[in-house]
Motif scaffolding. Structure first.
Motif, PDB file in Angstrom:
ATOM      1  N   MET A   1      29.626  37.114  38.702  1.00 14.16           N
ATOM      2  CA  MET A   1      30.624  36.652  39.396  1.00 14.16           C
ATOM      3  C   MET A   1      30.810  37.034  41.138  1.00 14.16           C
ATOM      4  O   MET A   1      29.852  38.183  41.583  1.00 14.16           O
ATOM      5  CB  MET A   1      31.518  37.964  39.241  1.00 14.16           C
ATOM      6  N   HIS A   2      31.758  36.408  41.679  1.00 16.25           N
ATOM      7  CA  HIS A   2      32.364  37.079  43.065  1.00 16.25           C
ATOM      8  C   HIS A   2      32.135  38.269  43.653  1.00 16.25           C
ATOM      9  O   HIS A   2      33.200  38.527  42.676  1.00 16.25           O
ATOM     10  CB  HIS A   2      32.302  35.432  43.994  1.00 16.25           C
ATOM     11  N   ASP A   3      32.666  39.161  44.338  1.00 20.66           N
ATOM     12  CA  ASP A   3      33.343  39.869  44.611  1.00 20.66           C
ATOM     13  C   ASP A   3      34.947  40.505  44.794  1.00 20.66           C
ATOM     14  O   ASP A   3      34.856  41.130  44.165  1.00 20.66           O
ATOM     15  CB  ASP A   3      32.770  40.396  46.224  1.00 20.66           C
ATOM     16  N   SER A   4      34.689  39.612  45.075  1.00 21.08           N
ATOM     17  CA  SER A   4      36.783  39.546  45.084  1.00 21.08           C
ATOM     18  C   SER A   4      37.405  39.091  43.416  1.00 21.08           C
ATOM     19  O   SER A   4      38.567  39.964  42.941  1.00 21.08           O
ATOM     20  CB  SER A   4      38.069  39.104  45.257  1.00 21.08           C
ATOM     21  N   LEU A   5      36.527  38.148  42.119  1.00 18.79           N
ATOM     22  CA  LEU A   5      36.734  38.078  41.525  1.00 18.79           C
ATOM     23  C   LEU A   5      36.100  39.250  40.866  1.00 18.79           C
ATOM     24  O   LEU A   5      36.516  39.807  39.868  1.00 18.79           O
ATOM     25  CB  LEU A   5      35.644  37.051  40.831  1.00 18.79           C
ATOM     26  N   THR A   6      35.170  39.836  40.861  1.00 18.36           N
ATOM     27  CA  THR A   6      34.585  40.488  40.674  1.00 18.36           C
ATOM     28  C   THR A   6      35.656  42.371  40.282  1.00 18.36           C
ATOM     29  O   THR A   6      36.115  42.742  39.560  1.00 18.36           O
ATOM     30  CB  THR A   6      33.726  41.635  41.057  1.00 18.36           C
ATOM     31  N   ALA A   7      35.954  42.358  41.629  1.00 20.93           N
ATOM     32  CA  ALA A   7      36.957  43.410  41.583  1.00 20.93           C
ATOM     33  C   ALA A   7      38.611  42.938  40.959  1.00 20.93           C
ATOM     34  O   ALA A   7      39.015  44.275  40.411  1.00 20.93           O
ATOM     35  CB  ALA A   7      37.715  43.906  43.543  1.00 20.93           C
ATOM     36  N   ASP A   8      39.613  41.412  41.111  1.00 22.08           N
ATOM     37  CA  ASP A   8      39.768  41.403  40.662  1.00 22.08           C
ATOM     38  C   ASP A   8      39.663  42.037  38.591  1.00 22.08           C
ATOM     39  O   ASP A   8      40.992  42.429  37.701  1.00 22.08           O
ATOM     40  CB  ASP A   8      40.661  40.576  40.378  1.00 22.08           C
ATOM     41  N   PHE A   9      38.793  41.272  38.520  1.00 22.92           N
ATOM     42  CA  PHE A   9      38.380  41.745  36.854  1.00 22.92           C
ATOM     43  C   PHE A   9      38.619  43.100  36.755  1.00 22.92           C
ATOM     44  O   PHE A   9      39.152  43.595  35.194  1.00 22.92           O
ATOM     45  CB  PHE A   9      37.331  40.858  36.597  1.00 22.92           C
ATOM     46  N   ASP A  10      37.097  43.797  37.175  1.00 25.28           N
ATOM     47  CA  ASP A  10      37.873  45.483  37.151  1.00 25.28           C
ATOM     48  C   ASP A  10      38.912  45.770  36.914  1.00 25.28           C
ATOM     49  O   ASP A  10      39.461  46.947  36.208  1.00 25.28           O
ATOM     50  CB  ASP A  10      36.357  46.124  37.953  1.00 25.28           C
ATOM     51  N   SER A  11      40.145  45.664  37.635  1.00 21.58           N
ATOM     52  CA  SER A  11      41.566  46.351  38.252  1.00 21.58           C
ATOM     53  C   SER A  11      42.257  46.156  37.298  1.00 21.58           C
ATOM     54  O   SER A  11      42.747  46.706  36.657  1.00 21.58           O
ATOM     55  CB  SER A  11      41.083  46.029  39.656  1.00 21.58           C
ATOM     56  N   GLY A  12      42.274  44.429  36.170  1.00 19.70           N
ATOM     57  CA  GLY A  12      42.787  44.109  35.593  1.00 19.70           C
ATOM     58  C   GLY A  12      44.164  43.649  36.320  1.00 19.70           C
ATOM     59  O   GLY A  12      44.786  42.763  35.950  1.00 19.70           O
ATOM     60  N   ARG A  13      43.546  42.978  37.627  1.00 20.97           N
ATOM     61  CA  ARG A  13      44.827  42.151  38.653  1.00 20.97           C
ATOM     62  C   ARG A  13      44.178  40.925  37.578  1.00 20.97           C
ATOM     63  O   ARG A  13      45.462  40.023  37.862  1.00 20.97           O
ATOM     64  CB  ARG A  13      44.425  42.519  39.695  1.00 20.97           C
ATOM     65  N   LEU A  14      43.314  40.711  37.269  1.00 22.10           N
ATOM     66  CA  LEU A  14      42.853  38.793  37.528  1.00 22.10           C
ATOM     67  C   LEU A  14      43.996  38.393  36.012  1.00 22.10           C
ATOM     68  O   LEU A  14      44.370  37.398  35.928  1.00 22.10           O
ATOM     69  CB  LEU A  14      41.626  38.874  36.951  1.00 22.10           C
ATOM     70  N   ILE A  15      44.310  39.556  35.112  1.00 19.73           N
ATOM     71  CA  ILE A  15      44.694  38.629  34.039  1.00 19.73           C
ATOM     72  C   ILE A  15      46.240  37.957  34.246  1.00 19.73           C
ATOM     73  O   ILE A  15      46.786  37.285  33.872  1.00 19.73           O
ATOM     74  CB  ILE A  15      44.453  39.961  32.588  1.00 19.73           C
TER      75      ILE A  15
ATOM     76  N   THR B   1      47.016  37.756  37.815  1.00 16.53           N
ATOM     77  CA  THR B   1      46.966  36.592  38.114  1.00 16.53           C
ATOM     78  C   THR B   1      46.771  35.191  37.758  1.00 16.53           C
ATOM     79  O   THR B   1      47.235  33.938  37.471  1.00 16.53           O
ATOM     80  CB  THR B   1      45.525  36.452  39.117  1.00 16.53           C
ATOM     81  N   LEU B   2      46.118  35.157  36.334  1.00 17.99           N
ATOM     82  CA  LEU B   2      46.443  34.332  35.031  1.00 17.99           C
ATOM     83  C   LEU B   2      47.230  33.755  35.439  1.00 17.99           C
ATOM     84  O   LEU B   2      47.360  32.732  35.037  1.00 17.99           O
ATOM     85  CB  LEU B   2      44.687  34.307  34.939  1.00 17.99           C
TER      86      LEU B   2
ATOM     87  N   LEU C   1      43.487  24.728  40.243  1.00 18.20           N
ATOM     88  CA  LEU C   1      42.578  24.292  40.954  1.00 18.20           C
ATOM     89  C   LEU C   1      42.761  24.624  42.090  1.00 18.20           C
ATOM     90  O   LEU C   1      41.754  25.213  43.324  1.00 18.20           O
ATOM     91  CB  LEU C   1      42.028  22.797  40.904  1.00 18.20           C
ATOM     92  N   ALA C   2      43.782  24.360  42.982  1.00 19.67           N
ATOM     93  CA  ALA C   2      44.090  24.737  44.169  1.00 19.67           C
ATOM     94  C   ALA C   2      44.896  26.343  44.450  1.00 19.67           C
ATOM     95  O   ALA C   2      43.634  26.850  45.290  1.00 19.67           O
ATOM     96  CB  ALA C   2      45.595  23.958  45.059  1.00 19.67           C
ATOM     97  N   ARG C   3      44.979  26.805  43.869  1.00 15.96           N
ATOM     98  CA  ARG C   3      45.224  28.229  43.424  1.00 15.96           C
ATOM     99  C   ARG C   3      44.015  28.970  43.257  1.00 15.96           C
ATOM    100  O   ARG C   3      44.118  30.727  44.190  1.00 15.96           O
ATOM    101  CB  ARG C   3      46.627  28.606  42.360  1.00 15.96           C
TER     102      ARG C   3
END
Length: 259
Positions: free
Chosen positions: A1-15, A17-18, A60-62
């Motif tokens: 994963m890219h760094d920002s994506l990894t950080a958000d995934f690991d912290s739980g922020r990604l879900i 955001t989605l 896609l834009a976001r």
């Protein structure tokens, strides 16, 4: 994963955001629902509306702004420009309006699907149901459900009851649905459009969703993320977990199941 994506995934922020993004896409879709939106027939005879296209453009834009460099495989872009020849190691799978046929009919069973795939496995996903205002999400921390604007509630599959219940595609005839449900040990069945079938199994209301016909990977990825996070499984004919990044981004037969 890219760094920002990894950080958000690991912290739980990604879900989060989605999920927020799926709900924003739902807000784009809702004004077209039951409003006699123009329907365009694609080359595969499936329908598409402006709701599909505008919701996908937003997603896609976001995602591009938030996680630049992470490729996306999205339904309408693929139908317009062709499916990628190969999958990246990490990519988004997006269906901006799953269940368009039901949406056009005025039914409630349509959804927004956003999923993240890494090394062939779906690792996070969000599914929103614009008509009912509910979002389901799943990642390594588990599965959850919320009404738009409300707090999350944890969900999990139920232990399979003696009288198991199946969900099947609305495209099946009653005879086909009955035979397919019986093959998987279910005495009763309900027909439904879209990836919401995965989510209803994930929250313990149904038990099995068997599928014999082909689907695209964006039809199933987000729902599979939710179901697996809730303790369920999605298996191909070989008994292995349904994987992603396959040739043409197409699925063969599978069965999604709870406990």
């Amino acid at each position: 994963m890219h760094d920002s994506l990894t950080a958000d995934f690991d912290s739980g922020r990604l879900i989060t955001t989605l999920s927020d993004l799926a709900e924003a896409a739902s807000a784009v879709i809702l004004p077209y629902w039951r409003a006699d939106a123009e329907v365009i027939t694609k080359s595969d005879d499936s329908p598409v509306t402006l709701a599909d296209r505008e919701a996908e453009a937003l997603i896609l834009a976001r995602l591009g702004d938030l996680y630049p460099g992470v490729p996306a495989v999205a339904e309408e872009a693929c139908e317009a420009g062709g499916r990628p020849e190969a999958a990246a190691d990490c990519f988004w799978l997006i269906d901006p309006l799953d269940g368009t046929r039901g949406f056009v009919r005025g039914g409630e069973s349509f959804s927004v699907n956003i999923a993240l795939v890494e090394a062939g496995r779906v690792v996070a996903g969000a599914v929103s149901a614009p008509a009912t205002g509910v979002t389901w999400a799943g990642d390594a921390a588990g599965a959850r459900r919320r009404r738009f604007g409300e707090a999350w509630q944890t969900i999990q599959v139920r232990d399979r009851p003696d009288a198991a219940q199946a969900l099947v595609s609305h495209s099946l005839t009653d005879k086909e649905a009955e035979a397919l449900s019986a093959r998987h040990g279910c005495a009763t069945w309900t027909g439904m459009d879209s990836s919401l079938k995965f989510c209803l199994i994930a929250e313990g209301r149904f038990d099995v969703y068997p599928r014999t016909g082909p689907t695209s990977e964006w039809d199933t990825a987000a729902g599979q993320a939710v179901l697996e996070a809730a303790g369920g499984r999605v298996l191909g004919p070989d008994g292995q977990t349904l994987a992603y990044g396959k040739p043409g981004f197409m699925n063969g037969p599978f069965v999604a199941m709870g406990g």
